[in-house]
Scaffold this motif. Structure first.
Motif, PDB file in Angstrom:
ATOM      1  N   GLN A 166       6.217-142.217  49.100  1.00 25.29           N
ATOM      2  CA  GLN A 166       6.936-141.298  49.986  1.00 25.29           C
ATOM      3  C   GLN A 166       7.134-139.938  49.327  1.00 25.29           C
ATOM      4  N   CYS A 167       7.475-139.949  48.045  1.00 22.85           N
ATOM      5  CA  CYS A 167       7.670-138.678  47.329  1.00 22.85           C
ATOM      6  C   CYS A 167       6.367-137.892  47.249  1.00 22.85           C
ATOM      7  N   LEU A 168       5.283-138.589  46.904  1.00 22.68           N
ATOM      8  CA  LEU A 168       3.993-137.920  46.788  1.00 22.68           C
ATOM      9  C   LEU A 168       3.508-137.433  48.146  1.00 22.68           C
ATOM     10  N   GLN A 169       3.803-138.185  49.203  1.00 22.81           N
ATOM     11  CA  GLN A 169       3.409-137.748  50.540  1.00 22.81           C
ATOM     12  C   GLN A 169       4.082-136.428  50.906  1.00 22.81           C
ATOM     13  N   GLU A 170       5.360-136.273  50.541  1.00 27.68           N
ATOM     14  CA  GLU A 170       6.073-135.055  50.909  1.00 27.68           C
ATOM     15  C   GLU A 170       5.552-133.841  50.140  1.00 27.68           C
ATOM     16  N   VAL A 171       5.327-133.956  48.826  1.00 24.47           N
ATOM     17  CA  VAL A 171       4.812-132.801  48.087  1.00 24.47           C
ATOM     18  C   VAL A 171       3.371-132.504  48.500  1.00 24.47           C
ATOM     19  N   SER A 172       2.620-133.539  48.888  1.00 20.14           N
ATOM     20  CA  SER A 172       1.255-133.327  49.378  1.00 20.14           C
ATOM     21  C   SER A 172       1.265-132.613  50.712  1.00 20.14           C
ATOM     22  N   ASN A 173       2.249-132.914  51.538  1.00 21.28           N
ATOM     23  CA  ASN A 173       2.378-132.253  52.835  1.00 21.28           C
ATOM     24  C   ASN A 173       2.586-130.749  52.664  1.00 21.28           C
ATOM     25  N   VAL A 174       3.426-130.383  51.709  1.00 21.22           N
ATOM     26  CA  VAL A 174       3.657-128.965  51.422  1.00 21.22           C
ATOM     27  C   VAL A 174       2.391-128.318  50.873  1.00 21.22           C
ATOM     28  N   ALA A 175       1.733-128.990  49.926  1.00 18.33           N
ATOM     29  CA  ALA A 175       0.510-128.447  49.332  1.00 18.33           C
ATOM     30  C   ALA A 175      -0.595-128.310  50.372  1.00 18.33           C
ATOM     31  N   MET A 176      -0.697-129.278  51.273  1.00 24.06           N
ATOM     32  CA  MET A 176      -1.680-129.239  52.353  1.00 24.06           C
ATOM     33  C   MET A 176      -1.489-127.998  53.213  1.00 24.06           C
ATOM     34  N   GLY A 177      -0.240-127.697  53.547  1.00 19.90           N
ATOM     35  CA  GLY A 177       0.034-126.514  54.356  1.00 19.90           C
ATOM     36  C   GLY A 177      -0.367-125.226  53.671  1.00 19.90           C
ATOM     37  N   ARG A 178      -0.134-125.159  52.354  1.00 19.88           N
ATOM     38  CA  ARG A 178      -0.513-123.956  51.599  1.00 19.88           C
ATOM     39  C   ARG A 178      -2.040-123.778  51.625  1.00 19.88           C
ATOM     40  N   ALA A 179      -2.773-124.858  51.389  1.00 19.29           N
ATOM     41  CA  ALA A 179      -4.236-124.766  51.368  1.00 19.29           C
ATOM     42  C   ALA A 179      -4.776-124.393  52.740  1.00 19.29           C
ATOM     43  N   ALA A 180      -4.241-124.991  53.783  1.00 19.83           N
ATOM     44  CA  ALA A 180      -4.697-124.683  55.135  1.00 19.83           C
ATOM     45  C   ALA A 180      -4.422-123.231  55.493  1.00 19.83           C
ATOM     46  N   SER A 181      -3.308-122.704  55.015  1.00 25.42           N
ATOM     47  CA  SER A 181      -2.971-121.312  55.291  1.00 25.42           C
ATOM     48  C   SER A 181      -3.995-120.359  54.681  1.00 25.42           C
ATOM     49  N   VAL A 182      -4.442-120.667  53.451  1.00 26.91           N
ATOM     50  CA  VAL A 182      -5.457-119.830  52.800  1.00 26.91           C
ATOM     51  C   VAL A 182      -6.756-119.864  53.592  1.00 26.91           C
ATOM     52  N   LEU A 183      -7.170-121.057  53.990  1.00 25.80           N
ATOM     53  CA  LEU A 183      -8.406-121.192  54.763  1.00 25.80           C
ATOM     54  C   LEU A 183      -8.285-120.497  56.118  1.00 25.80           C
ATOM     55  N   ALA A 184      -7.144-120.661  56.766  1.00 26.26           N
ATOM     56  CA  ALA A 184      -6.937-120.047  58.078  1.00 26.26           C
ATOM     57  C   ALA A 184      -6.973-118.525  57.996  1.00 26.26           C
ATOM     58  N   ASP A 185      -6.354-117.971  56.958  1.00 29.67           N
ATOM     59  CA  ASP A 185      -6.351-116.509  56.787  1.00 29.67           C
ATOM     60  C   ASP A 185      -7.748-115.992  56.478  1.00 29.67           C
ATOM     61  N   MET A 186      -8.487-116.742  55.670  1.00 28.56           N
ATOM     62  CA  MET A 186      -9.817-116.295  55.275  1.00 28.56           C
ATOM     63  C   MET A 186     -10.781-116.295  56.457  1.00 28.56           C
ATOM     64  N   LEU A 187     -10.681-117.306  57.321  1.00 28.09           N
ATOM     65  CA  LEU A 187     -11.652-117.471  58.405  1.00 28.09           C
ATOM     66  C   LEU A 187     -11.103-117.081  59.770  1.00 28.09           C
ATOM     67  N   ASN A 188      -9.814-116.726  59.828  1.00 25.83           N
ATOM     68  CA  ASN A 188      -9.175-116.385  61.108  1.00 25.83           C
ATOM     69  C   ASN A 188      -9.300-117.541  62.107  1.00 25.83           C
ATOM     70  N   VAL A 189      -8.902-118.724  61.659  1.00 30.73           N
ATOM     71  CA  VAL A 189      -8.952-119.923  62.492  1.00 30.73           C
ATOM     72  C   VAL A 189      -7.614-120.645  62.378  1.00 30.73           C
ATOM     73  N   PHE A 190      -7.462-121.686  63.198  1.00 29.21           N
ATOM     74  CA  PHE A 190      -6.304-122.556  63.076  1.00 29.21           C
ATOM     75  C   PHE A 190      -6.782-123.903  62.563  1.00 29.21           C
ATOM     76  N   VAL A 191      -6.163-124.370  61.488  1.00 30.52           N
ATOM     77  CA  VAL A 191      -6.558-125.634  60.865  1.00 30.52           C
ATOM     78  C   VAL A 191      -5.578-126.724  61.287  1.00 30.52           C
ATOM     79  N   LYS A 192      -6.112-127.762  61.921  1.00 36.04           N
ATOM     80  CA  LYS A 192      -5.280-128.889  62.336  1.00 36.04           C
ATOM     81  C   LYS A 192      -4.956-129.737  61.118  1.00 36.04           C
ATOM     82  N   LEU A 193      -3.689-130.148  61.026  1.00 37.65           N
ATOM     83  CA  LEU A 193      -3.256-130.889  59.849  1.00 37.65           C
ATOM     84  C   LEU A 193      -2.648-132.231  60.240  1.00 37.65           C
TER      85      LEU A 193
END
Length: 336
Positions: free
Chosen positions: A143-170
């Motif tokens: 559960q702890c690892l899932q929560e920190v992974s959820n935050v990290a996932m959002g950060r990575a998706a944000s970088v990809l979304a900004d770079m490609l001007n897309v919306f990344v489903k998570l």
């Protein structure tokens, strides 16, 4: 008059984190919900002034909950708590009526400023903040690892979304302790098990933790990956490798950086390498079978909205990393 607050998040750890940073002098009563449907049921049965709402949840996610609230009389003010900080996510929740958004993990100062800005803060009750029930029961490493992974996932998706001007489903990250024989079954994205795929792998170590990041691409993703990266030439194997490396650097690097920030670790890393091209998942797993034994696996499936692009990111932690991880993640559940 005391404010009625509802914290809605599928993660008990996230609920606890947020409840801990609410001002103790706030004249407010706090309740909890584990998904959007629970939140709607609570709101229909109990007066609710303020809803802190997560986006990525099972049963009913944050977007669906905001849509449903538009038809509810005396709906609460909604502050969305985002692990996903994509610009399009912010635009979507604003259009659906959210008055503000707070980036996970929420700091006490940021939250205080937000509730004061929107005129939601008031003190004066002798008892101050009152919490009804518990944010969650016992917590596990998963559960702890899932929560920190959820935050990290959002950060990575944000970088990809900004770079490609897309919306990344998570999705909600999946965390499991697996034997190597179970890794293939853990790849939940069904087309990955029927189509051929290609993969990039990269190793990371730091503070007694060793892990491998494995990013698997469905081969059907390459045409749209090329389109998004403005590549017009014919796609040959060399270009496929280039596309894989470009996307993996965006998804793996920011994810590991955000994970390390939460664990207070600066990870060292090896160079990324292509693990396989145009092979089946079973064959991909066999390439590493001798090195992977029992592992703690975090799985995240990224999809790009309106494009046929999907990739499966798996973090594979060595078994001897588990005690170190558990110790480092204990801060998430420590009482003040």
């Amino acid at each position: 008059m005391s404010k009625k607050i509802l914290i809605c998040d599928d993660s008990g750890i996230a609920r606890k984190q947020l409840s801990r940073v609410l001002p103790k002098e706030w004249d407010a009563e706090v309740a909890f919900a584990a998904n959007g449907q629970e939140a709607l049921d609570h709101i229909k049965q109990n007066p609710t002034d303020i809803l802190f709402l997560d986006l990525n949840m099972p049963v009913l996610d944050g977007y669906q909950t905001l849509e449903a609230l538009q038809g509810v009389a005396n709906a609460p003010k909604v502050l969305v708590v985002l692990g996903d900080v994509q610009a399009q996510a912010v635009q979507k929740v604003t259009a659906l009526g959210a008055i503000d958004f707070l980036k996970k993990p929420v700091s006490q100062d940021v939250l205080q400023k937000a509730i004061e800005q929107h005129g939601l803060f008031g003190s004066g009750a002798a008892s101050g903040l009152v919490v009804s029930g518990s944010a969650a029961d016992d917590f596990s490493l998963n559960q702890c690892l899932q929560e920190v992974s959820n935050v990290a996932m959002g950060r990575a998706a944000s970088v990809l979304a900004d770079m490609l001007n897309v919306f990344v489903k998570l999705p909600v990250p999946k965390v499991n302790i697996l034997e190597v024989s179970e890794l293939q079954m853990a790849l939940s994205y069904s087309s990955m098990n029927t189509e051929r795929c290609s993969a990039v792998t990269q190793g990371f170590v730091g503070a007694g933790i060793a892990m491998e990041a494995l990013l698997i691409f469905s081969d059907s993703s390459f045409p749209d990956m090329a389109k998004l990266l403005n590549v017009s030439e014919d796609i040959d194997r060399a270009l496929e490798v280039e596309l894989q490396m470009d996307i993996s650097s965006v998804l793996i690097g920011p994810f590991i950086k955000a994970l390390g920030d939460q664990l207070n670790i600066d990870f060292s890393y090896s160079h990324p390498v292509v693990l396989g091209q145009h092979i089946k998942v079973a064959d991909l797993i066999n390439v590493k079978r001798a090195q992977w034994k029992r592992t703690l696996a975090v799985e995240i499936v990224y999809e790009v909205d309106n494009y046929k692009i999907s990739c499966d990111l798996m973090l594979l932690f060595t078994e001897d990393s588990l005690p170190v991880l558990e110790n480092l993640l204990s801060y998430l559940v420590e009482d003040e």
